[in-house]
Design a protein around this motif. Structure first.
Motif, mmCIF file in Angstrom:
data_model
loop_
_atom_site.group_PDB
_atom_site.id
_atom_site.type_symbol
_atom_site.label_atom_id
_atom_site.label_comp_id
_atom_site.label_asym_id
_atom_site.label_seq_id
_atom_site.Cartn_x
_atom_site.Cartn_y
_atom_site.Cartn_z
ATOM 1 N N ASP A 1 37.893 30.468 62.858
ATOM 2 C CA ASP A 1 38.051 30.906 63.293
ATOM 3 C C ASP A 1 39.999 31.047 62.733
ATOM 4 O OD1 ASP A 1 39.719 33.945 64.193
ATOM 5 O OD2 ASP A 1 39.629 33.136 66.320
ATOM 6 N N LEU A 2 39.774 31.283 61.813
ATOM 7 C CA LEU A 2 41.467 30.851 60.630
ATOM 8 C C LEU A 2 41.851 31.907 59.682
ATOM 9 C CD1 LEU A 2 40.303 28.104 58.880
ATOM 10 C CD2 LEU A 2 41.391 27.483 60.677
ATOM 11 N N TYR A 3 43.143 31.877 60.053
ATOM 12 C CA TYR A 3 44.067 33.396 59.732
ATOM 13 C C TYR A 3 43.788 33.123 57.975
ATOM 14 C CZ TYR A 3 47.546 30.454 59.035
ATOM 15 O OH TYR A 3 48.598 29.241 58.990
ATOM 16 N N ASN A 4 43.747 34.956 57.789
ATOM 17 C CA ASN A 4 43.765 34.631 55.793
ATOM 18 C C ASN A 4 44.496 34.636 55.314
ATOM 19 O OD1 ASN A 4 41.024 37.087 56.473
ATOM 20 N ND2 ASN A 4 42.017 38.614 56.534
ATOM 21 N N GLY A 5 44.630 33.712 53.962
ATOM 22 C CA GLY A 5 46.069 33.553 53.919
ATOM 23 C C GLY A 5 46.009 31.657 53.921
ATOM 24 N N THR A 6 44.837 31.494 55.082
ATOM 25 C CA THR A 6 45.433 29.531 55.051
ATOM 26 C C THR A 6 44.862 29.237 53.682
ATOM 27 O OG1 THR A 6 44.305 30.028 57.651
ATOM 28 C CG2 THR A 6 43.250 28.130 55.679
ATOM 29 N N ARG A 7 45.163 28.239 53.179
ATOM 30 C CA ARG A 7 45.222 27.581 52.046
ATOM 31 C C ARG A 7 44.090 26.631 52.362
ATOM 32 N NH1 ARG A 7 50.387 24.742 50.710
ATOM 33 N NH2 ARG A 7 49.725 24.438 48.934
ATOM 34 N N ILE A 8 43.412 26.375 51.048
ATOM 35 C CA ILE A 8 42.241 25.538 51.429
ATOM 36 C C ILE A 8 42.315 25.256 49.987
ATOM 37 C CG2 ILE A 8 41.163 26.635 52.637
ATOM 38 C CD1 ILE A 8 39.623 27.259 49.185
ATOM 39 N N LYS A 9 41.252 23.428 50.040
ATOM 40 C CA LYS A 9 40.871 23.046 48.702
ATOM 41 C C LYS A 9 39.666 23.260 48.752
ATOM 42 C CE LYS A 9 41.473 18.327 45.866
ATOM 43 N NZ LYS A 9 41.952 17.249 46.582
ATOM 44 N N LEU A 10 39.043 23.248 47.175
ATOM 45 C CA LEU A 10 37.485 24.304 47.402
ATOM 46 C C LEU A 10 37.116 22.637 46.532
ATOM 47 C CD1 LEU A 10 37.667 27.510 45.442
ATOM 48 C CD2 LEU A 10 36.915 26.733 47.890
ATOM 49 N N SER A 11 35.538 22.059 46.586
ATOM 50 C CA SER A 11 35.165 20.886 46.330
ATOM 51 C C SER A 11 35.634 20.859 44.500
ATOM 52 C CB SER A 11 33.558 20.776 46.543
ATOM 53 O OG SER A 11 32.930 22.349 45.830
ATOM 54 N N ASP A 12 35.645 21.755 43.372
ATOM 55 C CA ASP A 12 35.545 21.809 42.348
ATOM 56 C C ASP A 12 37.106 21.523 42.540
ATOM 57 O OD1 ASP A 12 36.794 24.323 42.853
ATOM 58 O OD2 ASP A 12 35.918 24.687 41.371
ATOM 59 N N GLY A 13 38.189 21.255 43.070
ATOM 60 C CA GLY A 13 39.613 20.561 42.977
ATOM 61 C C GLY A 13 40.102 21.721 42.792
ATOM 62 N N ARG A 14 40.142 22.672 42.840
ATOM 63 C CA ARG A 14 40.666 24.126 42.667
ATOM 64 C C ARG A 14 41.592 24.498 44.514
ATOM 65 N NH1 ARG A 14 37.962 29.119 39.529
ATOM 66 N NH2 ARG A 14 36.045 28.262 41.324
ATOM 67 N N HIS A 15 42.803 25.169 44.470
ATOM 68 C CA HIS A 15 43.459 25.197 45.164
ATOM 69 C C HIS A 15 43.330 26.901 45.408
ATOM 70 C CE1 HIS A 15 45.568 21.306 46.525
ATOM 71 N NE2 HIS A 15 44.842 21.359 45.757
ATOM 72 N N GLY A 16 43.185 27.102 46.779
ATOM 73 C CA GLY A 16 43.223 28.902 46.899
ATOM 74 C C GLY A 16 43.585 29.506 48.354
ATOM 75 N N GLU A 17 43.033 30.690 48.811
ATOM 76 C CA GLU A 17 43.494 31.269 50.263
ATOM 77 C C GLU A 17 42.470 31.790 50.346
ATOM 78 O OE1 GLU A 17 47.228 33.541 50.006
ATOM 79 O OE2 GLU A 17 48.708 32.393 49.502
ATOM 80 N N ILE A 18 41.741 32.100 51.704
ATOM 81 C CA ILE A 18 40.945 32.438 52.767
ATOM 82 C C ILE A 18 41.893 33.731 52.934
ATOM 83 C CG2 ILE A 18 40.171 32.987 55.016
ATOM 84 C CD1 ILE A 18 39.897 29.955 55.289
ATOM 85 N N ILE A 19 41.135 34.407 52.007
ATOM 86 C CA ILE A 19 41.046 36.488 52.521
ATOM 87 C C ILE A 19 40.281 37.289 53.451
ATOM 88 C CG2 ILE A 19 42.159 36.675 49.963
ATOM 89 C CD1 ILE A 19 40.168 37.669 49.110
#
Length: 366
Positions: free
Chosen positions: A314-332
């Motif tokens: 239950d994380l807020y939108n905008g939480t920064r994450i790292k994907l398994s392919d190394g890219r960084h992104g945000e949960i929307i």
């Protein structure tokens, strides 16, 4: 005392003035002794200079009064790994480290001396008092040595078991006992040959049987301990039992298993798989949650599993994450029917993890 460049800082040095990020946030407090990981944190936050005890004048940097107004801003496009902040000097980490040291002491002495139950309770209460800063997916101990796996698993399972008991709506009187159950569930490993617990190759049948005896060893060690209830003892005995009767040591089913053991089973599996061991890398917490979900069909208590997954993701939108392919992104966006596979924005594009099954979230950054 003069400042020195972060590049010149050595592990073991003592900070004599608070260290702030270029944007003004407190990073380290005065008196902290620098660890190797702390140097990475300083570099990640683009800190230029720190004041170290015993620094010689030849290392002198520009005076703080002159540099403060010109603090180096975070460069455009720079990636600041905020997950490193989990290693800083927080009170939660302080109490965690004290609990970890106490657990080590307990494991080394439990076979020959009574458990210091009052000391354990006191430190566990101090740790639980900092629970507001604990997030199962985000929290990381300051330093993890592979040989300390059992101790970290114990402390983390205590924290997580307390949270699960809360989330599932159990009476408040059970929350601390659930934490005790998490803390002591593997205490029987103190009587198992350490070489078996660290063995990198598959165990033989006889070796596996000996390792599995940690459940009965644990119950025996806790049997006469006062100030814990029978559920804590049963959690040590039953945390590897399965709802369908396929577990060990007694092949119990469903309602025969104490609910503390059902709580601890979920916490233990999660931390056992996300902690690094001598013979196995740490796994992605999101993939582990998916495996736990699969285990809820006949193996683990489905209500506890569903609650655990819903609450931890239950994380807020905008939480920064790292994907398994190394890219960084945000949960929307997170579809609550598929909480481990949200939609993520990466480089301006939407990645739907429910569709792109070859990808998964490897790490929560911030």
């Amino acid at each position: 005392m003069p400042s020195i460049s972060v590049a010149e800082v050595k592990p073991g040095s003592k900070i004599i003035k608070d260290v702030n990020t270029p944007l003004g946030g407190l990073l380290f407090t005065k008196g902290k002794v620098i660890l190797p990981r702390d140097i990475e944190i300083l570099q990640a936050f683009l800190v230029q200079y720190v004041e170290i005890e015993g620094t010689q004048s030849e290392n002198k940097a520009p005076e703080p009064s002159k540099t403060a107004a010109k603090a180096t801003p975070v460069k455009a496009g720079a990636t600041v790994d905020e997950s490193l902040l989990a290693k800083n000097n927080s009170t939660l980490h302080d109490e965690y480290d004290k609990m970890l040291a106490l657990v080590k002491q307990i494991y080394r002495s439990v076979a020959a001396a009574p458990l210091p139950i009052l000391e354990i309770r006191s430190q566990l209460e101090a740790l639980i008092n900092e629970l507001k800063d604990y997030h199962v997916l985000k929290f990381s101990p300051r330093v993890i040595h592979e040989e300390d796996y059992n101790y970290h698993n114990a402390v983390l399972s205590a924290l997580t078991s307390y949270k699960i008991a809360q989330w599932c709506g159990y009476p408040q009187k059970d929350w601390m006992q659930a934490a005790f159950a998490g803390l002591l569930h593997d205490i029987g490993n103190a009587k198992v040959d350490a070489s078996l617990l660290q063995k990198p190759s598959p165990l033989t049948g006889a070796e596996l049987e000996e390792v599995r005896r940690h459940t009965t060893y644990g119950y025996q060690l806790l049997r006469n301990v006062t100030a814990i209830n029978e559920g804590v003892r049963l959690a040590a005995l039953q945390h590897h039992e399965k709802i369908d009767g396929s577990g060990y040591p007694l092949r119990l089913e469903g309602t025969q298993i104490h609910f503390y053991a059902k709580i601890v089973a979920v916490a233990d599996i999660f931390h056992a798989m996300t902690l690094r061991k001598a013979y196995r890398k740490a796994q992605s917490p999101y993939l582990v949650l998916e495996q736990i979900l699969a285990e809820s069909f006949g193996k683990l208590d489905p209500v506890i599993v569903q609650t655990f997954i819903q609450k931890t993701t239950d994380l807020y939108n905008g939480t920064r994450i790292k994907l398994s392919d190394g890219r960084h992104g945000e949960i929307i966006f997170t579809d609550r029917s598929n909480p481990t596979r949200p939609m993520v924005q990466v480089d301006g594009k939407i990645v739907n993890l429910m569709v792109e099954r070859d990808l998964h979230i490897k790490e929560i950054i911030a």
